[in-house]
Design an enzyme around this catalytic site. Structure first.
Site, PDB file in Angstrom:
ATOM      1  CD  GLU A   1      13.925 -22.895  39.572  1.00 18.20           C
ATOM      2  OE1 GLU A   1      14.549 -23.352  40.535  1.00 18.20           O
ATOM      3  OE2 GLU A   1      13.030 -22.021  39.692  1.00 18.20           O
TER       4      GLU A   1
ATOM      5  CE  LYS B   1      13.965 -18.748  45.900  1.00 22.62           C
ATOM      6  NZ  LYS B   1      13.113 -18.871  44.707  1.00 22.62           N
TER       7      LYS B   1
END
Length: 429
Positions: A232, A248
């Site tokens: 990420e 997410k």
């Protein structure tokens, strides 16, 4: 201030040799994209070593101190922000147990930098060490693995929370959500080992081999280590453009190609996973708007499925445009900690997280990265990461997940174990 040299890479093992060569220095930051397809990547890999100057501080006025250091240095600086810098930004605190004891903020100005793109490496050396370029390159190209003095021991991984305690805490968080205190929060748990020595480079290489993450990092500051397989990006600034790419939404992989494609399709259409992601996208849009030129915040990608070695993930890409005079550290200050590791509303979520979690997060769910001389920057999110204090002989990795109104505590627990799988496998084998 720096001299720049360009070198065509001859050795097919140059990256591995470069990383091994770097271990002679007290300060090392290695950032590796693993040639992963990810929007907005500038380099295949970056190495920075050997501090000329540096800053190490606790959270008190940390962003002011970083702003001053970055403004005065006006050079490449590499380092990290721990999650606990939240205490500098809001009326928050962190009194939990901390077995790692990393400084809460650390950056250094390296004497030597290597920027790798395909088969070319740019070397940026401070003038005081410029005469070492040729000898360094020769040494790197001829490097052979040297025996390490550290022998990794058999590791006994412990859980900070039992399964029942985890369920109890997630149910407490769900009660906050149902009461309307928050919409979503990221709840994390620690796995750890005490009185343990590991070969940090070997451990990183094993983790990277099975994860091949786009924001992989080997970090060293004396006896503090971060061995990260992060998928990420937290935040990048490129000229006037700012890019955030929160993750997410998670699904497992399958070795069966048809089943794997079905798992991807199911993740893409899963309402619970999408709602997790979209809530954080809204939070990031709000964070970016604080420094953006009016009307410039855009969602480039919403809930796109990206595939990694162990999991499929939903990633969104949000961008903004900032004015030329906007201070780089101000952009970090107004978006930190990243929404994907906190929740919404952010401050309420952080208070509840602090109340329910058992361990100080420290560098976990913080960020590692760099500033360039022009004020551009790029930072990852410190997840899927093994943290190690060689002096304390303490090894730690934490995992978490977003808790929303639709969360099932058992499924959340299973997702945590899925995310922890690679790190546990590397340490125990």
């Amino acid at each position: 201030m720096r001299t720049q040299h360009t070198h065509t890479i001859q050795s097919p093992d140059f990256k591995a040799q470069l990383l091994q060569w770097s271990q002679q220095f007290e300060e090392v930051v290695w950032l590796d994209s693993n040639r992963h397809f990810q929007k907005h990547n500038s380099y295949d890999a970056i190495l920075a070593v050997d501090a000329f100057t540096g800053i190490s501080t606790d959270s008190h006025q940390a962003f002011d101190k970083l702003h001053e250091y970055q403004s005065v240095t006006k050079d490449w600086i590499f380092g990290y922000l721990t999650y606990d810098l939240k205490n500098d930004l809001e009326d928050l605190h962190s009194n939990h147990f901390d077995g790692l004891n990393f400084p809460e903020l650390f950056f250094f100005q390296p004497k030597k930098i290597f920027l790798i793109k395909e088969d070319v490496v740019e070397l940026h050396y401070l003038k005081m060490v410029d005469d070492e370029v040729k000898s360094d390159l020769k040494e790197i190209e001829e490097w052979t693995k040297k025996d390490t003095e550290v022998v990794s021991e058999k590791i006994n991984i412990k859980l900070r929370l039992t399964k029942d305690q985890y369920f109890e805490k997630v149910n407490s968080m769900l009660a906050h959500i149902h009461r309307g205190d928050i919409y979503e929060a990221n709840f994390c748990q620690e796995f750890y080992a005490e009185n343990t020595q590991i070969d940090s480079l070997e451990t990183y290489q094993k983790l990277n081999k099975i994860s091949k993450a786009p924001f992989a990092t080997f970090f060293k500051n004396r006896h503090y280590y971060a061995l990260s397989a992060s998928p990420e990006r937290y935040l990048k600034k490129e000229g006037a453009k700012v890019i955030s790419q929160p993750i997410k939404g998670t699904a497992q992989r399958s070795t069966d190609p048809e089943m794997d494609e079905q798992l991807k399709a199911d993740l893409k259409s899963n309402l619970k996973e999408r709602s997790e992601n979209i809530m954080i996208v809204d939070l990031v849009r709000n964070d970016l708007s604080q420094t953006a030129i009016k009307g410039s915040v855009e969602v480039e990608e919403l809930c796109e499925v990206y595939t990694f070695e162990q999991v499929h993930q939903l990633i969104s890409t949000i961008t903004s445009v900032v004015a030329e005079k906007m201070a780089p550290v101000t952009i970090l200050r107004t978006t930190f900690p990243m929404g994907s590791m906190t929740g919404a509303p952010k401050v309420s979520a952080m208070k509840i997280i602090e109340d329910l979690e058992e361990t100080k997060r420290g560098l976990y769910s913080g960020a590692i990265g760099y500033f360039s001389p022009t004020g551009d920057f790029d930072f990852n999110v410190v997840i899927r990461s093994i943290l190690y204090n060689a002096q304390n002989k303490y090894v730690s990795y934490s995992v978490g997940g977003a808790i929303t109104a639709k969360s099932d505590p058992l499924k959340e627990y299973e997702e945590c174990l899925l995310k922890a799988k690679a790190m546990r496998q590397v340490l125990e084998n």
